[in-house]
Design a protein around this motif. Sequence first.
Motif, PDB file in Angstrom:
ATOM      1  N   ILE A   1       0.864  -1.169   0.000  1.00  0.00           N
ATOM      2  CA  ILE A   1       0.000   0.000   0.000  1.00  0.00           C
ATOM      3  C   ILE A   1       0.903   1.221   0.000  1.00  0.00           C
ATOM      4  N   THR A   2       0.322   2.424   0.004  1.00  0.00           N
ATOM      5  CA  THR A   2       1.096   3.645  -0.197  1.00  0.00           C
ATOM      6  C   THR A   2       2.170   3.837   0.860  1.00  0.00           C
ATOM      7  N   GLU A   3       1.892   3.525   2.128  1.00  0.00           N
ATOM      8  CA  GLU A   3       2.852   3.795   3.192  1.00  0.00           C
ATOM      9  C   GLU A   3       4.065   2.858   3.145  1.00  0.00           C
TER      10      GLU A   3
ATOM     11  N   GLU B   1      -2.925   6.949  -1.405  1.00  0.00           N
ATOM     12  CA  GLU B   1      -3.308   7.304  -0.044  1.00  0.00           C
ATOM     13  C   GLU B   1      -4.824   7.427   0.069  1.00  0.00           C
TER      14      GLU B   1
ATOM     15  N   ASP C   1      -6.032   3.922   0.455  1.00  0.00           N
ATOM     16  CA  ASP C   1      -5.709   3.406   1.783  1.00  0.00           C
ATOM     17  C   ASP C   1      -6.644   3.987   2.844  1.00  0.00           C
ATOM     18  N   THR C   2      -6.913   5.293   2.763  1.00  0.00           N
ATOM     19  CA  THR C   2      -7.772   5.938   3.745  1.00  0.00           C
ATOM     20  C   THR C   2      -9.197   5.434   3.635  1.00  0.00           C
TER      21      THR C   2
ATOM     22  N   LEU D   1      -7.880  -3.411   1.858  1.00  0.00           N
ATOM     23  CA  LEU D   1      -6.428  -3.441   1.905  1.00  0.00           C
ATOM     24  C   LEU D   1      -5.922  -4.843   1.587  1.00  0.00           C
TER      25      LEU D   1
ATOM     26  N   THR E   1      -0.495  -6.237   5.654  1.00  0.00           N
ATOM     27  CA  THR E   1      -0.279  -4.847   6.020  1.00  0.00           C
ATOM     28  C   THR E   1      -0.084  -4.730   7.534  1.00  0.00           C
TER      29      THR E   1
ATOM     30  N   ARG F   1      -0.525   3.868  12.339  1.00  0.00           N
ATOM     31  CA  ARG F   1      -1.668   3.302  11.622  1.00  0.00           C
ATOM     32  C   ARG F   1      -2.931   3.371  12.475  1.00  0.00           C
TER      33      ARG F   1
ATOM     34  N   THR G   1      -6.215   5.434  11.347  1.00  0.00           N
ATOM     35  CA  THR G   1      -7.478   4.740  11.058  1.00  0.00           C
ATOM     36  C   THR G   1      -8.546   4.990  12.120  1.00  0.00           C
TER      37      THR G   1
END
Length: 303
Positions: free
Chosen positions: A152-154, A193, A196-197, A206, A210, A224, A228
Amino acid sequence: MKDVSKIPISLVVLTYNEEVNIEHTLESVKDWIGEIIIVDSFSTDRTLEICRKYTDKVYQHAFENQAKQFNWALDNVPIAGDWILRLDADEMITPELADELVRTLLTLPDDVTGLYLRRRVYFMGRWMKHGAYYPMWFLRLFRKGRGRYEEITEEHIVLTDGRAVRMANDFIDYNRKGLTFWVDKHNNWALGEMLDTMAAMGEAKLPQGTVTPKLFGTQEQQTRWLKTRIYARAPLLLRAFLYFLYRYVARLGFLDGKEGLIFHFLQGCWYRFLVDAKIYEARKFGMRAATARREYTGTKPWE
């Protein structure tokens, strides 16, 4: 520093048109790293020429995103070292961290499978020391076969087993490509992002592997959890401004000078607002419209 050429670390660096950065990265490790591996996305500048001065282990593979590119290297590139170090092409190991790794790496117990390294970010030549941006630790060194990037983006490394410990010294993040490149990069990141959000809110899914949100876990797990459980539930569009005020005022980002004002506003407000704008677009016009990349035709993107 003593001769440490046999220290069993393989460095993996992903590159694409990094001629202004990559030599600084490789110079910082050349005297003590056991192996340097370059995975390039078909650079058109002098990146490969520079890299081949330091290693003959240069591979090319089509780029999709950072995490998938790195995981491709884990799956397809011969890696000799017992440990794998991940650096971006604009990152450098400080001499203090190099000495620390040399002293401690071979003495670690078997159950330690990862090492957290502390990042020091420079922006427009200035260390971003405040605004909740330092100190931050990232799991960048792990035993071969015991870690993998979440896709994922992070893009955090997730260990398959064992535990990780923190090193006391810094690695440096200093991109020399300029502000236009920085803005373009964050515009591209904003799409991932956004996904992901929305996944954190149950509006998207997701991938497996992760980081698990935990308030009392590692720094990544805590971040995280806050993202979240707190940030994702704050009012859309407004939360970017609240986050900027938290970083710039409550966490003393103003002490980073004019460069800090530019950095904390762009990274802590503009970028987060752009992500929220993309979320708003996705909710209003659908995920397909929000994720499409279209050339301008004079028509509205949802028509």
